[in-house]
Design an enzyme around this catalytic site. Structure first.
Site, PDB file in Angstrom:
ATOM      1  N   THR A  61       0.797  -1.192  -0.110  1.00  0.00           N
ATOM      2  CA  THR A  61       0.040   0.040  -0.086  1.00  0.00           C
ATOM      3  C   THR A  61       0.871   1.183  -0.089  1.00  0.00           C
ATOM      4  O   THR A  61       2.177   1.149   0.376  1.00  0.00           O
ATOM      5  CB  THR A  61      -0.820   0.062   1.280  1.00  0.00           C
ATOM      6  OG1 THR A  61       0.038   0.205   2.323  1.00  0.00           O
ATOM      7  CG2 THR A  61      -1.799  -1.142   1.526  1.00  0.00           C
TER       8      THR A  61
ATOM      9  N   GLU B  91      -5.740  -3.751  -1.143  1.00  0.00           N
ATOM     10  CA  GLU B  91      -6.046  -4.979  -0.483  1.00  0.00           C
ATOM     11  C   GLU B  91      -7.066  -5.647  -1.057  1.00  0.00           C
ATOM     12  O   GLU B  91      -7.536  -6.879  -0.541  1.00  0.00           O
ATOM     13  CB  GLU B  91      -6.627  -4.350   1.011  1.00  0.00           C
ATOM     14  CG  GLU B  91      -5.384  -3.897   1.786  1.00  0.00           C
ATOM     15  CD  GLU B  91      -5.014  -2.406   1.888  1.00  0.00           C
ATOM     16  OE1 GLU B  91      -5.401  -2.048   0.754  1.00  0.00           O
ATOM     17  OE2 GLU B  91      -4.713  -1.901   2.843  1.00  0.00           O
TER      18      GLU B  91
ATOM     19  N   LYS C  59     -15.221  17.021  10.348  1.00  0.00           N
ATOM     20  CA  LYS C  59     -16.419  16.895  11.379  1.00  0.00           C
ATOM     21  C   LYS C  59     -16.486  18.202  11.834  1.00  0.00           C
ATOM     22  O   LYS C  59     -15.825  19.086  12.432  1.00  0.00           O
ATOM     23  CB  LYS C  59     -15.656  15.981  12.669  1.00  0.00           C
ATOM     24  CG  LYS C  59     -16.601  15.710  13.578  1.00  0.00           C
ATOM     25  CD  LYS C  59     -16.306  14.717  14.531  1.00  0.00           C
ATOM     26  CE  LYS C  59     -17.492  14.225  15.344  1.00  0.00           C
ATOM     27  NZ  LYS C  59     -16.923  13.426  16.226  1.00  0.00           N
TER      28      LYS C  59
ATOM     29  N   TRP D 136     -20.978  15.244   9.816  1.00  0.00           N
ATOM     30  CA  TRP D 136     -19.724  14.978   8.785  1.00  0.00           C
ATOM     31  C   TRP D 136     -20.144  15.792   7.462  1.00  0.00           C
ATOM     32  O   TRP D 136     -21.199  15.990   7.292  1.00  0.00           O
ATOM     33  CB  TRP D 136     -19.807  13.464   8.649  1.00  0.00           C
ATOM     34  CG  TRP D 136     -19.314  12.865   9.907  1.00  0.00           C
ATOM     35  CD1 TRP D 136     -20.175  11.855  10.532  1.00  0.00           C
ATOM     36  CD2 TRP D 136     -18.074  12.685  10.350  1.00  0.00           C
ATOM     37  NE1 TRP D 136     -19.635  11.204  11.532  1.00  0.00           N
ATOM     38  CE2 TRP D 136     -18.248  11.615  11.447  1.00  0.00           C
ATOM     39  CE3 TRP D 136     -17.039  13.050  10.148  1.00  0.00           C
ATOM     40  CZ2 TRP D 136     -17.136  11.323  12.324  1.00  0.00           C
ATOM     41  CZ3 TRP D 136     -15.651  12.704  11.053  1.00  0.00           C
ATOM     42  CH2 TRP D 136     -16.067  11.653  12.108  1.00  0.00           C
TER      43      TRP D 136
HETATM   44  P1  ADP Z   1      -3.571   3.096  -3.835  1.00  0.00           P
HETATM   45  O1  ADP Z   1      -2.257   2.416  -2.976  1.00  0.00           O
HETATM   46  O2  ADP Z   1      -3.696   3.007  -5.099  1.00  0.00           O
HETATM   47  O3  ADP Z   1      -3.566   4.801  -3.511  1.00  0.00           O
HETATM   48  P2  ADP Z   1      -5.254   2.535  -2.173  1.00  0.00           P
HETATM   49  O4  ADP Z   1      -5.488   0.880  -1.876  1.00  0.00           O
HETATM   50  O5  ADP Z   1      -4.571   3.109  -0.837  1.00  0.00           O
HETATM   51  O6  ADP Z   1      -4.425   2.342  -3.264  1.00  0.00           O
HETATM   52  O7  ADP Z   1      -6.500   3.217  -2.131  1.00  0.00           O
HETATM   53  C1  ADP Z   1      -7.708   2.813  -2.185  1.00  0.00           C
HETATM   54  C2  ADP Z   1      -8.304   3.942  -1.800  1.00  0.00           C
HETATM   55  O8  ADP Z   1      -8.574   4.747  -2.745  1.00  0.00           O
HETATM   56  C3  ADP Z   1      -9.929   3.438  -1.407  1.00  0.00           C
HETATM   57  O9  ADP Z   1     -10.120   3.074  -0.291  1.00  0.00           O
HETATM   58  C4  ADP Z   1     -10.588   5.000  -1.591  1.00  0.00           C
HETATM   59  O10 ADP Z   1     -10.620   5.767  -0.438  1.00  0.00           O
HETATM   60  C5  ADP Z   1      -9.988   5.316  -2.685  1.00  0.00           C
HETATM   61  N1  ADP Z   1     -10.534   5.189  -3.994  1.00  0.00           N
HETATM   62  C6  ADP Z   1     -10.298   4.409  -5.053  1.00  0.00           C
HETATM   63  N2  ADP Z   1     -11.244   4.397  -6.103  1.00  0.00           N
HETATM   64  C7  ADP Z   1     -12.360   5.254  -5.869  1.00  0.00           C
HETATM   65  C8  ADP Z   1     -13.304   5.907  -6.308  1.00  0.00           C
HETATM   66  N3  ADP Z   1     -13.492   5.652  -7.502  1.00  0.00           N
HETATM   67  N4  ADP Z   1     -13.998   6.994  -5.584  1.00  0.00           N
HETATM   68  C9  ADP Z   1     -13.491   7.522  -4.558  1.00  0.00           C
HETATM   69  N5  ADP Z   1     -12.427   6.979  -3.996  1.00  0.00           N
HETATM   70  C10 ADP Z   1     -11.669   6.032  -4.407  1.00  0.00           C
END
Ligand code: ADP
Length: 543
Positions: free
Chosen positions: A184, A328, A439, A444
């Site tokens: 990640t 994940e 917040k 929210w």
């Molecule tokens: P990376 O490592 O690719 O940044 P992550 O696994 O950390 O990937 O990113 C996943 C997160 O990205 C999700 O939990 C969400 O918050 C955000 N995300 C992914 N796709 C979308 C989407 N279409 N709209 C909003 N948020 C998104």
């Protein structure tokens, strides 16, 4: 009573073996770091994956060993995906946009045995050389003629393959065996490793292939701008060969003009990537006054796609599929393709649905819960933390017992860290990362909602809304805008725009202009860095 059917372990190399039999004409077109365009069929890629497996075996790489990559989207990277996993080793993709510190942490944590780098990244490796683990072998993804002069002891990828047999006795692996590793981005704390298995990868590929079928079909030509170096390019290297779609690999050139030219020249039918990439392509399309010929679908995800972007593509006849997922989850969790009856709905309603994050893929279950962990209804209104479960979701993190212990709830669901609603017809709407929610006075505010609306103002190139500490309300929203031209928007006019859709108390209290927004290693707006930049910011009424 058991069924009486054969049990063939699911295996990644079977995908490429199948493609080389069933789709002999399909394959890869790659913009190479050497500067030219390269073509190879899936049959050729399968043969070269075998040569690579032989070459790796000679280097002492065996089952379970980690082979890392630091590379753009290209055919050699693709061959490593298959050759490495096929021989039972683990393909560990590293995101070159991570900081040097994070990269070194990951290489050490994964205990990589070999690191394969594109020519572009040789200087990067030279700069890190003193800190690289002892015994880590390095290979450059090029031929002898292009090998760089370097003080490092570098292997040449093409020499690893040269003269090796084009078939390999691929081992029959337990389908639960590790196949690929991706960390990640770790915006806070150290990156954590998602360790995919052959089973999870094949199931994910099948799910993606049947669901995003408007992109994935025999004869399709797909441009993955989403990188092979992170989140498996959303599963495309596995899903495309299954369906007989070809992959047009853009290499390092990802600006709007280069993408447009490549799409035009190669007849790209669909393109996959994060919203920031499509902003560049959209400007190019606007400048040239037309789409690249044959362009049918854009798949967008990784962060919320603004409605204005979706409408821009749709109005020009390009279908938009808005997907959501995370490292994940292999990574795709939902897709935004509309059902046949939904396509009969008024345009406005269709665009509203497409701005949401879509419906779940087969095999991915979703639930939202309140702060006590109680299930919330899927009514499109109740907002809760999103949990997921399924064969393509991690059960923990590689060699990280602490993070593994906290990954799942008591019923075995994985906490995504996203806050969302789910509607009765199954549409997910991501409100925010839980750490990005604002917040205000116990309520929210969704930054994604505000950003989406502000982005529809023609004077705004891009924007982000972040929480700023407030003495009375805890936090209030600050709007940060990159203006499109000289004629900058006023806060009042943006308020007017926002008031069509949000309540007055949700309006941003202030606006700041910036030249550009900071991006994370995966091309998303870095809210963390923005919050740091505006730390101590005082809202007009904060005294
Ligand atoms: P990376 O490592 O690719 O940044 P992550 O696994 O950390 O990937 O990113 C996943 C997160 O990205 C999700 O939990 C969400 O918050 C955000 N995300 C992914 N796709 C979308 C989407 N279409 N709209 C909003 N948020 C998104």
């Amino acid at each position: 009573m058991f069924g009486m059917m054969m049990n063939q372990p699911l295996s990644i190399i079977e995908i490429l073996r199948y493609a080389s039999d069933a789709h002999p004409g399909a394959g890869l077109v790659s913009v190479r770091t050497e500067g030219d365009l390269h073509r190879e069929t899936y049959a050729e890629a399968y043969a070269r994956a075998a040569q690579l497996a032989h070459g790796l075996r000679k280097l002492g790489i065996g089952p379970g060993d980690r082979v890392a990559t630091l590379a753009w989207n290209g055919y050699r990277h693709f061959e490593i995906y298959y050759g490495v996993s096929g021989m039972g080793a683990v393909c560990h993709t590293i995101n070159p946009r991570l900081s040097a510190e994070q990269m070194l942490y990951i290489i050490g944590h994964a205990e990589d045995r070999l690191l394969c780098v594109d020519l572009t990244f040789v200087p990067l490796i030279e700069a890190l050389a003193d800190s690289l683990p002892e015994g880590l072998k390095l290979a450059v993804l090029t031929d002898r003629a292009h090998m760089p002069d370097s003080p490092l002891d570098l292997l040449c990828y093409e020499e690893l393959l040269d003269g090796e047999p084009t078939t390999f006795d691929w081992p029959i692996l337990d389908e639960q065996s590790a196949a690929a590793l991706c960390y990640t981005s770790g915006t806070t704390g150290n990156p954590k490793g998602a360790l995919y298995s052959h089973r999870s990868t094949v199931l994910h590929a099948l799910s993606v292939a049947v669901t995003i079928s408007k992109s994935l079909y025999e004869g399709a030509r797909i441009l993955p701008v989403v990188p092979l170096f992170h989140v498996n390019a959303w599963g495309l290297p596995y899903a495309a060969p299954i369906t007989g779609a070809s992959l047009i690999m853009p290499g390092p050139k990802l600006d709007g003009a280069s993408l447009f030219d490549l799409m035009e020249a190669e007849g790209v039918t669909s393109a996959w990537g994060v919203p920031t990439v499509w902003m560049g392509l959209r400007s190019e399309i606007d400048a040239r006054g037309r789409n690249p010929s044959g362009f049918e679908q854009v798949v967008v995800g990784g962060s919320a796609a603004p409605r204005s972007m979706i409408e821009g593509f749709e109005k020009s006849g390009v279908d938009v599929c808005h997907a959501w997922g995370m490292t994940e989850m292999s990574p795709v969790g939902t897709h935004g393709q509309l059902s046949a009856p939904m396509k009969e709905l008024p345009w406005d309603e269709q665009m509203r649905l497409k701005s949401l994050q879509g419906r779940r893929l087969f095999g991915v279950e979703m639930k939202i819960v309140d702060e006590q962990g109680q299930n919330l209804p899927h009514d499109g209104t109740a907002v809760g933390e999103l949990f997921v479960r399924g064969n393509t979701v991690v059960s923990g993190y590689f060699n990280n017992s602490e993070a593994t212990a906290n990954a799942l709830d008591s019923e075995g669901w994985f906490g995504t860290g996203d806050v969302a609603t789910i509607s009765a017809n199954g549409f997910l709407s991501i409100q925010d990362r839980s750490k990005d929610l604002i917040k205000s006075g116990g309520e929210w505010i969704s930054s994604i909602d505000l950003e989406n609306i502000v982005m529809s103002c023609p004077k705004v190139a891009s924007c982000a809304v972040i929480a700023v500490a407030h003495p009375k309300w805890d936090e209030r929203p600050l709007l940060v805008v990159v203006p499109k031209g000289e004629d900058r928007p006023t806060l009042e006019e943006l308020h007017e725009l926002l008031l069509h859709s949000v309540a007055k108390w949700q309006l941003p209290d202030a606006m700041e202009f910036v030249e550009e927004l900071p991006l994370t290693a995966t091309g998303k707006v870095s809210k963390l860095r923005l919050r740091q930049r505006f730390e101590g910011y005082r809202m007009p009424d904060a005294g």
